[in-house]
Design a protein around this motif. Structure first.
Motif: not given
Length: 395
Positions: A305-314
């Motif tokens: 990931n990148v710095r200050d990234g996000e991950v969405w789990v659905r």
């Protein structure tokens, strides 16, 4: 159209073709016999009389009989012969038509019976093949000890069944060898690394150790940790590619939350925000393997990931089963490289050297576990960067 139906149609078609040829020859022979026995015989009785020119100004009544005379005293024997010949020919034609109609009706009825008998014969002939098919469909890694053991003469089907049994013997030996290898490797590879790690940790705690020795021990300890992760990944990949022996209903929402707790305390290069959108979903399988699958997905989503990234789990559930989607921000991934990421030791950009961030087995294990549970694992590149990995598991 199955083979049984095709054989039945073949039997029926051959019967009707042969019946049509037989009917045609029968019609010709019957017509020839009637012509020889009756028409020719009538010609001999009447002396082969043919119509003669009528006397001028006279006619023969339609109901004339032998012995009647025409005006002028001429007997009408030629007219009588012609009438007899015409009646005989008409009777022969009527007989031929009746024989043809009766033969057609009989051929159709017998043809229907022949088609039914052909289906029964084809069913009996293909029954050993059905047994081979049922055995092949029933067999799995845990039931490779079963055999067809077909009895009967040494025909083509018996040889096919014996060949299939011999192939099962070879597969059984291969799977047994693979299971023994995994069990031995699990012990033989982990034990030396555990001993090395213990020795290195003790040396780091030794007060008399120099700084150079401690630096070397820390470097070796990091290499040992990478080797342990690599061996654990390889063993997990080998085990996940085998048949799942434990199958029970698993609440995937609880498994996802457990996996998210496991990756929580890991150090990250910058903060990564996790977003969850979880609905109740149930899958049948091994809870430990499913947990490992989700842990690998989340670890990859956080690690790459990148710095200050996000991950969405659905997590969703539909008629086909459970659908889990893990989406993350990250560096752009070319679409043509996405499929290679599921191969062992493959990373983004084709890097096979940097093992510090992982062994390159995460997505390989994810797909192997999904396939072992009868599901699928696919990925697609996000236009903004990162991946969207979707795992589908049947009910």
């Amino acid at each position: 159209m199955g083979l049984r139906t095709r054989l039945t149609l073949l039997y029926g078609g051959l019967f009707f073709v042969a019946g049509s040829v037989l009917l045609w020859f029968t019609h010709l022979l019957t017509a020839r016999a009637l012509n020889q026995r009756f028409v020719v015989a009538v010609d001999k009785v009447t002396g082969g009389a043919r119509p003669t020119p009528a006397v001028s100004g006279s006619t023969l009544p339609s109901d004339s009989l032998p012995g009647d005379t025409l005006p002028g005293g001429v007997l009408g024997t030629d007219v009588v012969a012609r009438r007899i010949r015409t009646d005989v020919e008409q009777g022969a034609a009527d007989v031929l038509d009746e024989v043809l109609r009766s033969s057609l009706i009989v051929m159709i009825l017998v043809g229907v019976v022949a088609v039914v008998l052909g289906y029964l014969v084809a069913d009996r002939a293909l029954r050993p093949l059905d047994r081979v098919t049922e055995t092949a469909q029933r067999l799995s890694e845990s039931t490779l000890h079963e055999r067809i053991a077909l009895r009967g003469p040494q025909d083509e089907v018996k040889r096919l069944a014996d060949t299939f049994d011999a192939m099962l013997d070879r597969l059984h030996r291969v799977f047994d060898a693979q299971r023994r290898f995994i069990a031995n490797a699990s012990h033989e590879l982990r034990t030396p690394l555990a001993v090395n790690r213990t020795v290195l940790e003790v040396s780091l705690e030794e007060p008399a150790a120099s700084e150079d020795l401690k630096a070397l021990a820390r470097a070796l300890l990091g290499a040992t940790a990478r080797y342990e992760r690599l061996i654990d990944g390889l063993l997990m990949l080998a085990q996940s590619e085998q048949e799942i022996t434990t199958r029970r209903p698993v609440d995937l929402r609880e498994v996802v939350r457990t996996a998210m707790e496991q990756i929580g305390p890991q150090p990250r290069r910058g903060k990564v925000t996790l977003h969850e959108d979880l609905y109740p979903a149930v899958a049948h399988g091994d809870p430990l393997f499913l947990e490992r699958c989700l842990v690998n997905l989340l670890e990859n989503a956080v690690k790459y990931n990148v710095r200050d990234g996000e991950v969405w789990v659905r997590l969703r559930e539909d008629d086909a089963g459970a659908c889990l989607t893990v989406e993350n921000t990250g560096p752009p991934v070319p679409p043509y490289e996405v499929g290679d990421l599921f191969e062992p030791f493959r990373r983004h950009g084709g890097d096979r050297i940097r093992s510090a961030r992982g062994a390159g087995l995460g997505l390989s294990i994810v797909r192997a576990i999904a396939v072992a549970h009868g599901g699928t694992a696919d990925a697609r590149a996000r236009p903004e960067g990162g991946l969207v990995v979707t795992v589908r598991l049947p009910r």
